[in-house]
Design an enzyme around this catalytic site. Structure first.
Site, PDB file in Angstrom:
ATOM      1  N   LYS A   1      11.342   6.109   4.312  1.00  0.00           N
ATOM      2  CA  LYS A   1      10.258   5.169   4.000  1.00  0.00           C
ATOM      3  C   LYS A   1      10.752   3.732   4.124  1.00  0.00           C
ATOM      4  O   LYS A   1      10.085   2.884   4.714  1.00  0.00           O
ATOM      5  CB  LYS A   1       9.776   5.412   2.561  1.00  0.00           C
ATOM      6  CG  LYS A   1       8.913   4.313   2.003  1.00  0.00           C
ATOM      7  CD  LYS A   1       8.449   4.625   0.612  1.00  0.00           C
ATOM      8  CE  LYS A   1       9.050   3.770  -0.464  1.00  0.00           C
ATOM      9  NZ  LYS A   1       8.916   2.339  -0.372  1.00  0.00           N
ATOM     10  N   ASN A   2      11.934   3.452   3.564  1.00  0.00           N
ATOM     11  CA  ASN A   2      12.416   2.071   3.536  1.00  0.00           C
ATOM     12  C   ASN A   2      12.890   1.588   4.902  1.00  0.00           C
ATOM     13  O   ASN A   2      13.263   0.422   5.052  1.00  0.00           O
ATOM     14  CB  ASN A   2      13.522   1.912   2.488  1.00  0.00           C
ATOM     15  CG  ASN A   2      12.939   1.935   1.078  1.00  0.00           C
ATOM     16  OD1 ASN A   2      11.711   1.936   0.901  1.00  0.00           O
ATOM     17  ND2 ASN A   2      13.813   1.975   0.082  1.00  0.00           N
TER      18      ASN A   2
ATOM     19  N   ARG B   1       3.800  -3.409  -1.266  1.00  0.00           N
ATOM     20  CA  ARG B   1       4.769  -4.493  -1.441  1.00  0.00           C
ATOM     21  C   ARG B   1       5.606  -4.755  -0.209  1.00  0.00           C
ATOM     22  O   ARG B   1       5.895  -5.887   0.151  1.00  0.00           O
ATOM     23  CB  ARG B   1       5.709  -4.133  -2.592  1.00  0.00           C
ATOM     24  CG  ARG B   1       5.520  -4.935  -3.804  1.00  0.00           C
ATOM     25  CD  ARG B   1       6.822  -5.240  -4.492  1.00  0.00           C
ATOM     26  NE  ARG B   1       7.412  -6.463  -3.986  1.00  0.00           N
ATOM     27  CZ  ARG B   1       7.072  -7.675  -4.397  1.00  0.00           C
ATOM     28  NH1 ARG B   1       6.183  -7.836  -5.334  1.00  0.00           N
ATOM     29  NH2 ARG B   1       7.646  -8.743  -3.884  1.00  0.00           N
TER      30      ARG B   1
ATOM     31  N   ASP C   1       5.368  -5.437 -10.182  1.00  0.00           N
ATOM     32  CA  ASP C   1       5.841  -4.100  -9.891  1.00  0.00           C
ATOM     33  C   ASP C   1       6.419  -3.480 -11.149  1.00  0.00           C
ATOM     34  O   ASP C   1       7.025  -4.176 -11.958  1.00  0.00           O
ATOM     35  CB  ASP C   1       6.929  -4.210  -8.824  1.00  0.00           C
ATOM     36  CG  ASP C   1       7.018  -2.956  -8.002  1.00  0.00           C
ATOM     37  OD1 ASP C   1       7.333  -1.914  -8.592  1.00  0.00           O
ATOM     38  OD2 ASP C   1       6.773  -3.020  -6.787  1.00  0.00           O
TER      39      ASP C   1
ATOM     40  N   ASP D   1      17.431   3.181  -6.520  1.00  0.00           N
ATOM     41  CA  ASP D   1      16.324   4.133  -6.351  1.00  0.00           C
ATOM     42  C   ASP D   1      16.687   5.526  -6.864  1.00  0.00           C
ATOM     43  O   ASP D   1      15.806   6.376  -7.019  1.00  0.00           O
ATOM     44  CB  ASP D   1      15.923   4.225  -4.865  1.00  0.00           C
ATOM     45  CG  ASP D   1      15.116   3.014  -4.430  1.00  0.00           C
ATOM     46  OD1 ASP D   1      14.732   2.205  -5.298  1.00  0.00           O
ATOM     47  OD2 ASP D   1      14.867   2.879  -3.218  1.00  0.00           O
TER      48      ASP D   1
ATOM     49  N   VAL E   1      20.236  -3.866 -10.551  1.00  0.00           N
ATOM     50  CA  VAL E   1      19.390  -4.393  -9.468  1.00  0.00           C
ATOM     51  C   VAL E   1      17.984  -4.777  -9.936  1.00  0.00           C
ATOM     52  O   VAL E   1      17.535  -5.893  -9.686  1.00  0.00           O
ATOM     53  CB  VAL E   1      19.335  -3.397  -8.283  1.00  0.00           C
ATOM     54  CG1 VAL E   1      18.534  -3.992  -7.126  1.00  0.00           C
ATOM     55  CG2 VAL E   1      20.747  -3.038  -7.810  1.00  0.00           C
TER      56      VAL E   1
END
Ligand code: UD1
Length: 422
Positions: free
Chosen positions: A23-24, A93, A117, A305, A327
């Site tokens: 996805k990223n 986003r 977010d 993540d 992060v």
């Protein structure tokens, strides 16, 4: 109609699972297509909601986009529009990554700022500072980033933090700037390497790919490309954690195991055996995991993540783990939902202390973002009784065929329609 996942805990996961493109990566590659007139084709794309949403963003800029199975085709006009549509951007986003390509291609960009977010604040100051160094003006006006440049000139840019998004936006602007740009303290996630690989195929001149110093010699034009998206290391690692937590044996295909070296090392420390191939790996766990500590950091550190998966593993491990989040400051918010499942977890600022328990117990829980949702499902796999995980549209945004993949490995999980009883 609302949906939830009904998970009956206790199954041992076993078998093989295929992982598709990241996805990223795919969302940035779709934005990068804007840099060249003509048709760019991306293969191995994940079938997740974010891909058609990004397609809408590109359509609002004048592109013709088709999404068919795992292939996305983007036809970019000679003069794309410079203003992204608010409705499309607000749902996604990651759409801010059209900023760099639009400034490079149109010399102006108007991109609405997506809202807040659940994982914490996501400012764009480094994106803007980098574009300014390249000669653009950028302001926030009426909730939109407005950037403009008569010409872009190469510059030396030092990032305060190796931000993935800022590195990508600056890189995509620099490839069409006049002269050489050096981005120091650049992010070096595998998805950035994937973006660099596609940009190079389009004709960009980039040195230092995979390091924290990217040197970009601007060119006057780029050509469209055909590119295969790299496998999703976060999805692959999620299945690795699931194997370890359920004392199972799972082979993950389609991910470069070196993208998750640190994760596999942590799981071995927790007691798992691993077998590593070229584009696949196997994780086997025969006993209750031993507690290990995790510290999230930019790549090659432990991915933020995967922090919810680390909390889920620690919740059922033997011993006490300390998890440090460096992060995203609000990423521990979902821990309260873990506590509803019986986890013995406490957070204080950047740290979470989790004392492993013998058994979690089912409860209705709510997913606040993609990864928190996946972490809650992993915990539910180890809980007594039936857990309902709600707000699963978050999980669907990042994990293609999530329920089908887990069922294929032997998990007792179903997608159920209906309103929550609260
Ligand atoms: C990307 C990933 C996300 C992942 C994150 C970190 C996508 C679509 N999302 O997000 O899944 O969790 O990388 O690996 O690829 N920051 C600033 N100013 C800026 C930019 C960032 O202060 O201008 C801060 C952020 O608030 C955060 C940190 O830098 O604390 C890292 O953010 P960044 O690497 O930019 O994450 P994203 O690109 O948004």
């Amino acid at each position: 109609m609302a949906e939830h996942f009904a998970v009956n805990g206790g199954a041992r996961l076993a078998g093989a699972v295929d992982v598709v493109g990241a996805k990223n990566s795919v969302l940035k590659l779709m934005a990068a297509a804007l840099l060249a007139e003509g048709t760019t084709t991306l293969r191995n794309c994940p079938e997740i909601l974010d891909v058609p949403l990004m397609a809408d963003v590109l359509r609002s800029l004048g592109c013709t986009v088709t999404v068919k199975g795992d292939t996305v085709t983007i036809d970019v006009p000679a003069e794309p529009g410079a203003q992204a549509d608010y409705r499309s951007v607000s749902k996604l986003r990651a759409s801010v990554c059209v900023l760099g390509p639009l400034v490079a291609r149109c010399r102006r960009a108007i991109v609405p700022l997506p809202g807040g977010d659940a994982i914490g604040s996501r400012p764009l100051d480094m994106h803007q500072a980098g574009l300014r160094k390249l000669g653009a003006t950028t302001e926030i006006e009426h909730g939109r980033v407005v950037a403009q440049a008569d010409e872009l000139r190469g510059a030396q840019i030092w990032l305060d933090f190796p931000s993935v998004g800022a590195t990508e936006n600056i890189l995509m602007a620099a490839v069409l700037a006049d002269g050489t740009t050096v981005i120091d303290n650049a992010a070096r996630e595998p998805e950035i390497v994937d973006l660099c690989t596609m940009l190079q195929q389009m004709g960009a001149k980039i040195d230092g790919v995979g390091t924290s110093t990217l040197s970009v010699l601007g060119v006057s034009g780029l050509q469209p490309a055909e590119h295969r998206v790299i496998g999703d290391r976060i999805v692959g690692a999620t299945w690795a954690f699931a194997a370890a937590m359920t004392r199972g044996e799972v082979t993950v295909r389609g991910v470069d195991p070196h993208h998750i070296d640190l994760v596999l090392d942590k799981l071995r420390t927790a007691g798992a055996d691993t077998v590593v191939g070229t584009e696949e790996f196997t994780v086997r766990m025969d006993q209750r995991p031993t507690a290990v500590d995790f510290v999230t950091l930019p790549f090659p550190g432990f991915a933020t993540d995967l922090q919810p998966m680390a909390i889920a593993l620690s919740a059922v491990a033997e011993g006490t783990s300390m998890i440090t989040e460096n992060v995203f400051e609000a990423r521990f918010r979902f821990v309260d939902e873990m506590v509803r499942l019986g986890a013995d977890a406490r957070t204080d600022g950047h740290h979470a202390v989790v004392r492993g328990v013998d058994r979690l117990s089912s409860a209705p829980v709510w997913a606040s973002d993609i990864r928190a949702g996946a972490g809650l499902v992993l915990a539910a796999l180890c809980a007594d009784g039936q857990t309902e995980v709600w707000d699963v549209e978050h999980i669907d945004r990042g994990y293609p065929r999530f329920v089908e993949n887990l069922r294929g490995l032997g998990a007792d999980i179903q997608r159920v329609e209906g309103e929550p009883n609260r």
